[in-house]
Design an enzyme around this catalytic site. Sequence first.
Site, PDB file in Angstrom:
ATOM      1  N   ARG A  60      97.135  47.291 112.317  1.00  0.00           N
ATOM      2  CA  ARG A  60      97.348  47.908 113.616  1.00  0.00           C
ATOM      3  C   ARG A  60      98.346  49.060 113.505  1.00  0.00           C
ATOM      4  O   ARG A  60      99.159  49.105 112.596  1.00  0.00           O
ATOM      5  CB  ARG A  60      97.880  46.878 114.616  1.00  0.00           C
ATOM      6  CG  ARG A  60      96.881  45.817 115.031  1.00  0.00           C
ATOM      7  CD  ARG A  60      97.520  44.851 116.033  1.00  0.00           C
ATOM      8  NE  ARG A  60      98.740  44.263 115.509  1.00  0.00           N
ATOM      9  CZ  ARG A  60      99.963  44.671 115.825  1.00  0.00           C
ATOM     10  NH1 ARG A  60     100.134  45.677 116.658  1.00  0.00           N
ATOM     11  NH2 ARG A  60     101.020  44.078 115.309  1.00  0.00           N
ATOM     12  N   LYS A 201      93.250  42.484 119.379  1.00  0.00           N
ATOM     13  CA  LYS A 201      94.578  42.520 119.989  1.00  0.00           C
ATOM     14  C   LYS A 201      94.582  43.325 121.292  1.00  0.00           C
ATOM     15  O   LYS A 201      95.450  43.110 122.138  1.00  0.00           O
ATOM     16  CB  LYS A 201      95.600  43.089 119.007  1.00  0.00           C
ATOM     17  CG  LYS A 201      95.849  42.194 117.802  1.00  0.00           C
ATOM     18  CD  LYS A 201      96.305  40.792 118.211  1.00  0.00           C
ATOM     19  CE  LYS A 201      96.683  39.946 116.998  1.00  0.00           C
ATOM     20  NZ  LYS A 201      97.014  38.545 117.377  1.00  0.00           N
ATOM     21  N   HIS A 221     100.836  33.563 121.766  1.00  0.00           N
ATOM     22  CA  HIS A 221     100.435  33.954 120.417  1.00  0.00           C
ATOM     23  C   HIS A 221     100.772  32.776 119.517  1.00  0.00           C
ATOM     24  O   HIS A 221     101.871  32.689 118.964  1.00  0.00           O
ATOM     25  CB  HIS A 221     101.179  35.225 119.996  1.00  0.00           C
ATOM     26  CG  HIS A 221     100.743  35.751 118.673  1.00  0.00           C
ATOM     27  ND1 HIS A 221     101.579  36.453 117.829  1.00  0.00           N
ATOM     28  CD2 HIS A 221      99.557  35.692 118.033  1.00  0.00           C
ATOM     29  CE1 HIS A 221     100.938  36.795 116.736  1.00  0.00           C
ATOM     30  NE2 HIS A 221      99.703  36.346 116.836  1.00  0.00           N
ATOM     31  N   SER A 239     103.968  36.205 111.021  1.00  0.00           N
ATOM     32  CA  SER A 239     103.254  36.204 109.750  1.00  0.00           C
ATOM     33  C   SER A 239     104.133  35.641 108.638  1.00  0.00           C
ATOM     34  O   SER A 239     105.303  36.001 108.510  1.00  0.00           O
ATOM     35  CB  SER A 239     102.832  37.640 109.402  1.00  0.00           C
ATOM     36  OG  SER A 239     102.165  37.681 108.173  1.00  0.00           O
ATOM     37  N   LYS A 243     101.993  29.267 110.185  1.00  0.00           N
ATOM     38  CA  LYS A 243     101.310  28.892 111.429  1.00  0.00           C
ATOM     39  C   LYS A 243      99.896  28.358 111.175  1.00  0.00           C
ATOM     40  O   LYS A 243      99.523  27.300 111.682  1.00  0.00           O
ATOM     41  CB  LYS A 243     101.277  30.112 112.355  1.00  0.00           C
ATOM     42  CG  LYS A 243     100.562  29.911 113.678  1.00  0.00           C
ATOM     43  CD  LYS A 243     100.938  31.013 114.673  1.00  0.00           C
ATOM     44  CE  LYS A 243     100.554  32.395 114.184  1.00  0.00           C
ATOM     45  NZ  LYS A 243      99.172  32.770 114.516  1.00  0.00           N
ATOM     46  N   THR A 244      99.117  29.110 110.401  1.00  0.00           N
ATOM     47  CA  THR A 244      97.745  28.697 110.127  1.00  0.00           C
ATOM     48  C   THR A 244      97.714  27.446 109.257  1.00  0.00           C
ATOM     49  O   THR A 244      96.959  26.506 109.516  1.00  0.00           O
ATOM     50  CB  THR A 244      96.968  29.837 109.450  1.00  0.00           C
ATOM     51  OG1 THR A 244      96.959  30.970 110.313  1.00  0.00           O
ATOM     52  CG2 THR A 244      95.536  29.427 109.152  1.00  0.00           C
ATOM     53  N   ASP A 258      95.235  31.338 116.819  1.00  0.00           N
ATOM     54  CA  ASP A 258      96.026  32.541 117.079  1.00  0.00           C
ATOM     55  C   ASP A 258      96.376  32.802 118.538  1.00  0.00           C
ATOM     56  O   ASP A 258      97.478  33.233 118.823  1.00  0.00           O
ATOM     57  CB  ASP A 258      95.268  33.763 116.529  1.00  0.00           C
ATOM     58  CG  ASP A 258      96.173  34.966 116.339  1.00  0.00           C
ATOM     59  OD1 ASP A 258      97.345  34.793 115.953  1.00  0.00           O
ATOM     60  OD2 ASP A 258      95.710  36.090 116.571  1.00  0.00           O
ATOM     61  N   ARG A 324      92.096  40.534 104.986  1.00  0.00           N
ATOM     62  CA  ARG A 324      91.755  39.600 106.064  1.00  0.00           C
ATOM     63  C   ARG A 324      90.332  39.076 105.925  1.00  0.00           C
ATOM     64  O   ARG A 324      89.496  39.675 105.243  1.00  0.00           O
ATOM     65  CB  ARG A 324      91.851  40.318 107.417  1.00  0.00           C
ATOM     66  CG  ARG A 324      93.250  40.763 107.805  1.00  0.00           C
ATOM     67  CD  ARG A 324      93.940  39.734 108.633  1.00  0.00           C
ATOM     68  NE  ARG A 324      95.248  40.147 109.093  1.00  0.00           N
ATOM     69  CZ  ARG A 324      95.992  39.441 109.940  1.00  0.00           C
ATOM     70  NH1 ARG A 324      95.529  38.309 110.421  1.00  0.00           N
ATOM     71  NH2 ARG A 324      97.184  39.864 110.308  1.00  0.00           N
TER      72      ARG A 324
END
Length: 533
Positions: A60, A201, A221, A239, A243-244, A258, A324
């Site tokens: 981004r 996003k 988020h 990041s 989290k994942t 997410d 990604r």
Amino acid sequence: MDNYALFTKSISLKELEIENAAVQYQLSPNELHDITIKSGQGLENNTGALAINTGEFTGRSPQDRFIVKDSITEDKVWWGNINIPFEPSAFDALYKKVTAYLSGKEIYVRDSYVCADTNYRLNVRAVTERAWANLFCHNMFLRPANDELENFTPEWTVICAPGFHADPAVDGTRQGNFAILNFTKKIALIGGTGYTGEMKKGIFSALNFILPVFKNTLPMHCSANVGEDGDTAIFFGLSGTGKTTLSADPDRKLIGDDEHGWTNENTVFNFEGGCYAKVINLTEENEPDIFRAIKKGAILENVVFKSGTNEVDFEDISITQNTRVSYPIEHIENIQPGSIGKNPKNIFFLTADSFGILPPISKLTAGQAAYHFISGYTAKVAGTEAGVTEPQPNFSACFGAPFMPLHPTKYAEMLSQKMKDANVKVWLINTGWTGGPYGTGSRMKLKYTRAMITAALKGELDSVEFMNHDVFGIAVPQSCPNVPNEILNPRNTWENTDLYDTKAVELAHKFEANFAKFAAFANAEILAGAPIA
């Protein structure tokens, strides 16, 4: 995959001012996959997934994200260097240029929706210049059934034209690329960049305004999962904090990885229909769910193949570190049907504290939870610059500042109220360093972090002794099943405890300095959640 491959419907884009376009409507994933390969815009890897390159932009571009300042947003958006205002007249002029650019071209249109809870559903039409961008929308947004498409009416439209570049001197942008939200016209306009995350996003940012302002629902988020007893857990984290990884629990079903909403009915729903995971250094051993999800229908972005093969080298970051993969959530086996969870009981704030100061697990009061939510702290390890060995703090309000149109305290106050109403426990989890900072100490073992989270989820910490941290004031359990007691108090893991005390105060001051810009908007309870140094 091709459950609607035979669906046919012709649509016109004249309402969008796109004329004489060859519209490819609602193509199947297989069709979009094949078109991308035949056009030379992508390759198939050894698992059947599509590998594409997003071009100049591999992430981004926050400085090129704008919100149209109009009667809806003028008094509500927190304007600044995150939410940059854009004039309505400038938007209209730029929009005409983009639609003129797309007119007469072959373009791809997909109807989908976001928000798994039907009470909050938002229909989205995506108009994309690239076939693979349309496949991304298929993966990431929720997929309507054929009968829902017959009379589908879009509420928001995403227009993505990476081949169009703005003229900053004329169009009011900073440079050739842009991502602009217009809440009056309900359009997300993207140009000059092929990075697919701008589409995802963009809609997330729109929901972060729509849900709290008009639906009294907290957008988050975060990732979320649900246990066998129906209890929902929510995981916030920037990041690199885990989290994942930590929300992918074999004993719990994944709601989403997410973006979620927390409703007045005390349910948590996924915004999306898929996952968009980082794949840098991906291995089947460490991330089995993500690794196995990379198959036909998935899109790999900006990866590099091993020499002479079509096998991805996940360690190769020659294009970008932000490699990604996007895939439909159905590529994950252990998922929650309907992507909705009820009865939230635990919230985890994940931080990878490279300073080695924060405890591996601590319990937060409502005020502390709001303070740490607004702070959104993690710390990056030293960079590549010669001689730089000190970790760098990274604060991102609400664990997602680039996507939050309102002032962070608005979201924090909503979170605090929901915590109280639902009697939710909030835990701060440090997945970072212990025994000293990066370069001296060591990374917290994943098995211990998992054991601490499991203990919290099972209520096994409810009866143990807690002690407040001397500097941060957060409650630290003095014992935890399957975790050595000595690592629970970070001060005890440092050889030089006086140095720990000094560095703890220094980190507290970094928190205070960051929070200064929010303090005037925060209530007394939030201010009381600050470190006590």
